[in-house]
Design an enzyme around this catalytic site. Structure first.
Site, mmCIF file in Angstrom:
data_model
loop_
_atom_site.group_PDB
_atom_site.id
_atom_site.type_symbol
_atom_site.label_atom_id
_atom_site.label_comp_id
_atom_site.label_asym_id
_atom_site.label_seq_id
_atom_site.Cartn_x
_atom_site.Cartn_y
_atom_site.Cartn_z
ATOM 1 N N LYS A 135 0.833 -1.205 0.000
ATOM 2 C CA LYS A 135 0.000 0.000 0.000
ATOM 3 C C LYS A 135 0.863 1.249 0.000
ATOM 4 C CE LYS A 135 -3.434 2.580 2.680
ATOM 5 N NZ LYS A 135 -4.443 2.538 3.764
ATOM 6 N N HIS A 279 -6.608 -27.684 -35.490
ATOM 7 C CA HIS A 279 -7.848 -27.151 -34.919
ATOM 8 C C HIS A 279 -8.358 -28.007 -33.765
ATOM 9 C CE1 HIS A 279 -7.729 -24.307 -38.155
ATOM 10 N NE2 HIS A 279 -7.801 -25.274 -39.069
#
Length: 518
Positions: A135, A279
């Site tokens: 912080k 694919h």
């Protein structure tokens, strides 16, 4: 301002001593607690205990030692603005916080750990210090990963402090660290049911991911994309694989999805095996006595589709295999490792991506899989079964499969699990000869597989991921020359399907297990 005081308290002591020694050499005063303080003192690193700094002894067997105003005041101080409060507390500013947390995840994963022991490994003071420092990153540097020791020392050596950009980056990493830690705790606790029983699916599922790199685009050029890796990913997965290519393009969104499909399929086999994927569907799979033979047969199973495909191999790639791989354009090759002569061959191919997984995960490894759906996520156990299911199955036709047919059915069945449903796989020996994938009608998948196989459909066997709802699929297979079939069974028309197989002289095995892949 230069870094003058560091608070060091780590569970993972990798690299700790040289890092702390270097800090001390730069005049940094080190505060430490518990086992970390003892480890530093034992190596002759000057250290002041948190207990002596706060004037408060550790209590409750170490449960409370850093939860003190002098500690958090020193971390959260905003300079001149808070000087008076620091003076009143008898505290000083702490400029660098080096903290990582109790090994909760490791302890929770250990079957020998009692619930009480797991709970004791929920860190309280550590996350509080990490969050306080993160912080206040405008002034304070937070380091929660030993991998960052080097970069922090380099900046301290140059300027005496870290840059604002580095502090902001480390703060974000620190909050990700505590978020993942809290996610592991909530997952563990919410997976406990009445009486202490565990469930695979906790009430709260928070999945911590870290961005590995951005993609050129997503599935299509108009879609942006990025690759995120699970912070707890196992060795042997794509997330932990090492890229060994000679530069060029990064793996694309579609490459990554195809590589994962190919890798998952090739894990099925113990003998040398090769899988070619297009694919997400295997277009060629083969098992042989050597890797080069396995790859050659997998490629030739559908040479047209193999062009531009993804190749997965379950052995180290040797020079002979590399030379055959280099004959055809492929997008990516993934294998446990690559021999140096093989790398010399493959690195001459422009934009060929090479991935070495290192440690090899077995086919039956436990994992959860998931898919995003609108507004949520569906989660399930990984489909880890397939081996031996045909052999253990029930012969439902008048004719039983021969030994060779049974061996080939086992192979086709394990491949079929990795083909998009409706899935049909034709095989001869341990090589696929035709694959029908992703069709809305099962008989159409049979027709496609037989058409792909051509003359090779004769004397082949067939695996179907789910039951045949009508006899037409078996009839089409028999007409093409298929001699044996493996399927789950369970249709209302099973009797009609069996009659068709008997009429055509086919052997059929019901496995009792379905392997849909959506």
């Amino acid at each position: 301002m230069p870094i003058r005081t560091a608070l060091v308290s780590v569970s993972d002591k990798s690299g700790l001593i040289p890092f702390a020694r270097a800090l001390a050499a730069h005049g940094v005063r080190i505060l430490s607690s518990g086992g970390t303080a003892k480890a530093l003192a034992a190596e002759g690193v000057p250290v002041e205990t948190v207990e002596s700094y706060t004037g408060s002894p550790e209590v409750m067997d170490g449960r409370v030692k850093t939860l003190h105003p002098r500690v958090h005041g020193g971390i959260l101080s905003r300079g001149e603005r808070d000087e008076a409060d620091l003076d009143r507390l008898g505290a000083r500013e702490i400029d660098l916080v080096v903290v990582n947390l109790y090994p909760f995840e490791r302890v929770a994963a250990d079957p020998a750990s009692t619930h009480e022991h797991v709970v004791e490994n929920i860190d309280i003071g550590g996350p509080s210090m990490v969050r306080s420092a993160a912080k206040n990153h405008a002034r304070v540097t937070i380091v929660c990963d030993p991998e960052d020791y080097g970069r922090v020392l380099e900046e301290i050596e140059k300027t005496g402090d870290t840059s604002a950009g580095t502090r902001a980056e480390l703060a974000a990493k620190a909050f990700a660290h505590t978020a993942a830690y809290d996610a592991a705790i909530s997952g563990y606790l919410s997976a406990r049911e009445a009486g202490g029983a565990r469930t695979r699916f906790p009430r709260y599922l928070t999945l911590p991911f870290e961005r590995a790199y951005g993609l050129r685009y997503g599935e299509n050029p108009h879609q942006a994309g990025a690759f995120y890796v699970d912070r707890g990913a196992q060795a042997g997965t794509i997330a932990r694989a090492e890229s060994l290519g000679a530069g060029g393009k990064e793996l694309s969104f579609n490459n990554l999805v195809d590589v994962d499909a190919a890798l998952d399929a090739v894990r099925e086999f113990d003998r040398p095996a090769a899988v070619v994927v297009k694919h997400t569907n295997p277009c060629g799979v083969a098992v042989a006595d050597s890797l080069v033979d396995a790859y050659r047969e997998a490629r030739e199973a559908d040479a047209l589709s193999a062009y531009g495909g993804i190749v997965a191999l379950n052995r180290e790639v040797d020079e002979a295999t590399a030379k055959v791989l280099a004959e055809t354009f492929v997008e990516c090759i993934v294998a446990p490792s690559f021999a140096r002569p093989a790398l010399d061959v493959l690195r001459t191919k422009k934009n060929l991506r090479l991935l070495a997984t290192g440690a090899w995960l077995p086919a039956e490894h436990a994992a959860l899989t998931s898919k995003r759906v609108g507004g949520g996520i569906v989660v399930q156990d990984r489909d880890a079964t397939a081996a031996g299911e045909v052999t253990r199955g029930k012969v439902v036709t008048k004719r039983a499969p021969t030994g060779d047919e049974l061996r080939s059915l086992e192979f086709a069945w394990r491949v079929c699990k990795h083909v998009k449903s409706n899935a049909i796989v034709l095989a001869r020996g341990e090589v696929t000869v035709g694959v029908g994938a992703g069709q809305m009608s099962r008989v159409v998948s049979v027709q496609i597989a037989c058409e792909k196989a051509g003359e090779k459909a004769r004397a082949s066997v067939l695996a179907s991921d789910a039951f045949f709802p009508f006899p037409d699929g078996v009839e089409a297979a028999g007409k093409a020359g298929v001699t044996a079939v493996a399927q789950p069974g369970g249709s209302m028309r099973d009797a009609d399907v069996i009659d068709a197989a008997d009429r055509l002289g086919l052997a059929m095995v019901f496995t009792g297990v379905r392997h849909f892949r959506h």
